[in-house]
Design a protein around this motif. Structure first.
Motif, PDB file in Angstrom:
ATOM      1  N   SER A 428      -7.541   5.960  -6.151  1.00 59.82           N
ATOM      2  CA  SER A 428      -6.580   4.916  -5.800  1.00 59.82           C
ATOM      3  C   SER A 428      -5.493   5.448  -4.876  1.00 59.82           C
ATOM      4  N   GLY A 429      -5.063   6.701  -5.086  1.00 55.92           N
ATOM      5  CA  GLY A 429      -4.044   7.289  -4.221  1.00 55.92           C
ATOM      6  C   GLY A 429      -4.536   7.442  -2.798  1.00 55.92           C
ATOM      7  N   LEU A 430      -5.764   7.920  -2.641  1.00 53.95           N
ATOM      8  CA  LEU A 430      -6.317   8.083  -1.298  1.00 53.95           C
ATOM      9  C   LEU A 430      -6.545   6.729  -0.629  1.00 53.95           C
ATOM     10  N   LEU A 431      -7.084   5.775  -1.359  1.00 55.57           N
ATOM     11  CA  LEU A 431      -7.365   4.464  -0.760  1.00 55.57           C
ATOM     12  C   LEU A 431      -6.081   3.774  -0.305  1.00 55.57           C
ATOM     13  N   GLN A 432      -5.011   3.959  -1.050  1.00 54.55           N
ATOM     14  CA  GLN A 432      -3.734   3.393  -0.616  1.00 54.55           C
ATOM     15  C   GLN A 432      -3.287   4.018   0.699  1.00 54.55           C
ATOM     16  N   ALA A 433      -3.512   5.330   0.844  1.00 53.59           N
ATOM     17  CA  ALA A 433      -3.163   6.006   2.099  1.00 53.59           C
ATOM     18  C   ALA A 433      -4.037   5.502   3.241  1.00 53.59           C
ATOM     19  N   ILE A 434      -5.312   5.259   2.975  1.00 54.29           N
ATOM     20  CA  ILE A 434      -6.218   4.742   4.013  1.00 54.29           C
ATOM     21  C   ILE A 434      -5.792   3.337   4.427  1.00 54.29           C
ATOM     22  N   ARG A 435      -5.367   2.519   3.461  1.00 59.36           N
ATOM     23  CA  ARG A 435      -4.877   1.170   3.797  1.00 59.36           C
ATOM     24  C   ARG A 435      -3.659   1.268   4.714  1.00 59.36           C
ATOM     25  N   ARG A 436      -2.750   2.177   4.394  1.00 62.42           N
ATOM     26  CA  ARG A 436      -1.569   2.367   5.248  1.00 62.42           C
ATOM     27  C   ARG A 436      -1.986   2.791   6.651  1.00 62.42           C
ATOM     28  N   ALA A 437      -2.955   3.711   6.714  1.00 59.79           N
ATOM     29  CA  ALA A 437      -3.413   4.188   8.015  1.00 59.79           C
ATOM     30  C   ALA A 437      -4.041   3.063   8.831  1.00 59.79           C
ATOM     31  N   LEU A 438      -4.852   2.250   8.193  1.00 62.87           N
ATOM     32  CA  LEU A 438      -5.500   1.142   8.893  1.00 62.87           C
ATOM     33  C   LEU A 438      -4.467   0.125   9.384  1.00 62.87           C
ATOM     34  N   HIS A 439      -3.457  -0.096   8.574  1.00 62.76           N
ATOM     35  CA  HIS A 439      -2.383  -1.026   8.974  1.00 62.76           C
ATOM     36  C   HIS A 439      -1.647  -0.480  10.198  1.00 62.76           C
ATOM     37  N   LEU A 440      -1.344   0.818  10.193  1.00 58.91           N
ATOM     38  CA  LEU A 440      -0.649   1.427  11.328  1.00 58.91           C
ATOM     39  C   LEU A 440      -1.551   1.472  12.564  1.00 58.91           C
ATOM     40  N   TYR A 441      -2.824   1.733  12.349  1.00 57.40           N
ATOM     41  CA  TYR A 441      -3.766   1.832  13.455  1.00 57.40           C
ATOM     42  C   TYR A 441      -3.929   0.489  14.161  1.00 57.40           C
ATOM     43  N   ALA A 442      -3.758  -0.596  13.417  1.00 52.25           N
ATOM     44  CA  ALA A 442      -3.896  -1.930  14.002  1.00 52.25           C
ATOM     45  C   ALA A 442      -2.814  -2.213  15.046  1.00 52.25           C
ATOM     46  N   ASP A 443      -1.693  -1.498  14.946  1.00 55.01           N
ATOM     47  CA  ASP A 443      -0.627  -1.619  15.938  1.00 55.01           C
ATOM     48  C   ASP A 443      -0.663  -0.349  16.790  1.00 55.01           C
ATOM     49  N   GLN A 444      -1.376  -0.422  17.913  1.00 56.19           N
ATOM     50  CA  GLN A 444      -1.605   0.777  18.707  1.00 56.19           C
ATOM     51  C   GLN A 444      -0.317   1.392  19.251  1.00 56.19           C
ATOM     52  N   LYS A 445       0.720   0.586  19.416  1.00 61.05           N
ATOM     53  CA  LYS A 445       1.998   1.135  19.871  1.00 61.05           C
ATOM     54  C   LYS A 445       2.568   2.072  18.804  1.00 61.05           C
TER      55      LYS A 445
END
Length: 480
Positions: A428-445
């Motif tokens: 769960s800890g890793l998946l939460q980090a991956i969700r954060r990464a995907l959210h940040l990646y969606a905003d390329q700026k």
């Protein structure tokens, strides 16, 4: 100042982990601070094959029972002393394990011999050169300061660096006679450890200073959770304990000049990374689409959290990520990751083995690197990631905690974030980090800002080498 470094591996001659990178890069970085280093290492077959025109400097007729010769040679800017002892090191397997993956039964003698040779050089036995200080690394050379204490030679100051306290060099008491130490050396204030022998424990008791490869790890190893049974010994030496974070060789790891990177780039030309990304997709058989590539370059072990990767691989793919995994280790984990790749062709690629050029290319083309270590004394792959604009996603431990600035709201607003930290090391800890990464990646700026800020990080050896030079100076005899 003249320093003798004693290490079981040195990059680029032989490498199984980060120890080799440090032993190879630190002496070069120390030159600008007036430190002349000679590094003693074993003459493994790969080393003997790589060196050119070595000069014999010292002969041992009986080094714990075998003849040996110390050869001196310069190799890629490093002054190397090679302990040529075929009976100890001329073997078909690796530095520590035989061809079947098992420890050599005489590892105690192989690395005690390395340490004894170091102590003899420290005592001035090698004509024309004697160090002012000795720097040892991990259990394989920790016995150097033990021999320096008990042999009838003038004792020089010594520094022991702990790269990973989980590996301690513990052996049965029956090997003690073969070490050729006086009987009183088998004591709690020396190498005796619960009735047996501890090489690292002996080094911790006899070195004048102890360093770890990050400040956080220096604090962690004082606790039962991370001290691996030696926390009491280290606590008793706390006034001599220093945490100095590792650096990397920024000439070797440079995305604008790296010879194995297909397309060079810097912080202002990040779009050029796309061609490297395409090459990674081809190598790992991944779909060449816009989904982020999360790479993993690691030993495939429990310590490195690879069981958590295996447990979450399906969900990472379901969330929209791709995985490129390079490494080897536990057979069961290798099998689990290969099975995940088989379930998700085009979304997960796994390459079992060691591939230094590909590790460079993965940093140069992947979007992020996942490092879910349960403990990590320093870690170098996150430093490579920062240098290459490959955003680190790291567990909040040891050197990972010290070198990556988490992309929380405050850090993002201040434009200082360089990666993503998470805790605990669970699915769960890793998946939460991956969700954060995907959210940040969606905003390329925002993602590009993360990359650029990471590339600004000072991951060189300069500051750390300066700290080592200052530590050496504080220990060395006056006038040195």
């Amino acid at each position: 100042m003249k320093v003798l470094s004693v290490s079981s591996e040195v990059f680029p001659l032989v490498k199984t982990g980060g120890l080799a990178d440090v032993a190879g890069a630190l002496p070069i970085a120390l030159k600008r601070f007036g430190v002349e280093t000679k590094t003693l290492m074993p003459g493994y077959p790969a080393v003997m094959k790589a060196i050119r025109k070595p000069v014999a400097r010292l002969q041992f007729d009986d080094l714990l029972g075998e003849p040996a010769t110390v050869l001196e040679v310069e190799h890629e800017g490093i002054d190397i002393l090679v302990l040529d002892a075929p009976a100890y090191y001329d073997r078909a397997g690796g530095p520590y394990l035989d061809a079947t993956g098992r420890d050599y039964p005489d590892n105690w003698r192989r690395f005690a011999a390395l340490s004894l040779a170091g102590a003899e050089i420290a005592a001035g036995l090698m004509p024309g050169w004697r160090p002012d200080l000795v720097h040892t690394h991990d259990w394989q050379s920790a016995m150097t300061s033990v021999y320096m204490r008990y042999y009838p030679t003038p004792e020089l100051p010594s520094v022991l660096t702990i790269h990973n306290i989980a590996f301690q060099g513990q052996f049965g008491a029956d090997v003690f006679p073969g070490l050729r130490l006086p009987p009183h050396a088998f004591a709690t204030e020396s190498i005796e450890y619960y009735g047996n022998i501890g090489f690292l424990k002996g080094g911790l008791q006899t070195a004048h200073a102890i360093t770890t490869v990050s400040p956080s790890y220096a604090g962690e190893i004082l606790t039962p959770e991370f001290g691996m049974g030696l926390q009491g010994v280290i606590t008793s030496r706390i006034d001599s304990l220093h945490g100095i974070v590792n650096g990397i060789d920024t000439d070797v790891w440079n995305p604008s000049t790296d010879p194995v990177v297909h397309t060079h780039y810097n912080a202002t030309t990040l779009k050029s990374r796309v061609e490297n990304r395409t090459s990674i997709a081809e190598f790992f058989g991944l779909h060449n689409d816009n989904a982020p590539i999360f790479c993993i370059i690691s030993r495939l072990t429990w310590q490195k959290g690879m069981d958590v990767i295996a447990a979450t691989a399906d969900q990472i793919v379901d969330m929209g990520g791709k995985l490129a995994i390079l490494g080897s280790g536990d057979a069961a984990l290798e099998g689990s990751l290969l099975a995940a790749a088989a379930r998700h062709p085009g979304r997960i690629g796994v390459s079992i083995g060691y591939n230094e050029p590909m590790s460079h290319l993965m940093q140069a083309g992947s979007d992020a690197i996942i490092i879910p270590s349960r403990f990590e004394p320093c870690g170098l792959t996150q430093l490579y990631g920062l240098r290459y604009g490959c955003v680190p996603i790291v567990a909040r431990t040891g050197g990972l905690n010290d070198t990556v600035i988490d992309a929380n709201h405050a850090a993002l607003a201040a434009k200082v974030a360089t990666g993503i930290q998470f805790s605990p090391v669970t699915a769960s800890g890793l998946l939460q980090a991956i969700r954060r990464a995907l959210h940040l990646y969606a905003d390329q700026k925002v993602w590009t800002q993360l990359q650029k800020q990471g590339m600004k990080s000072d991951v060189s050896w300069e500051k750390s080498a300066e700290r080592y030079a200052a530590l050496y100076s504080s220990l060395a005899p006056k006038g040195k």
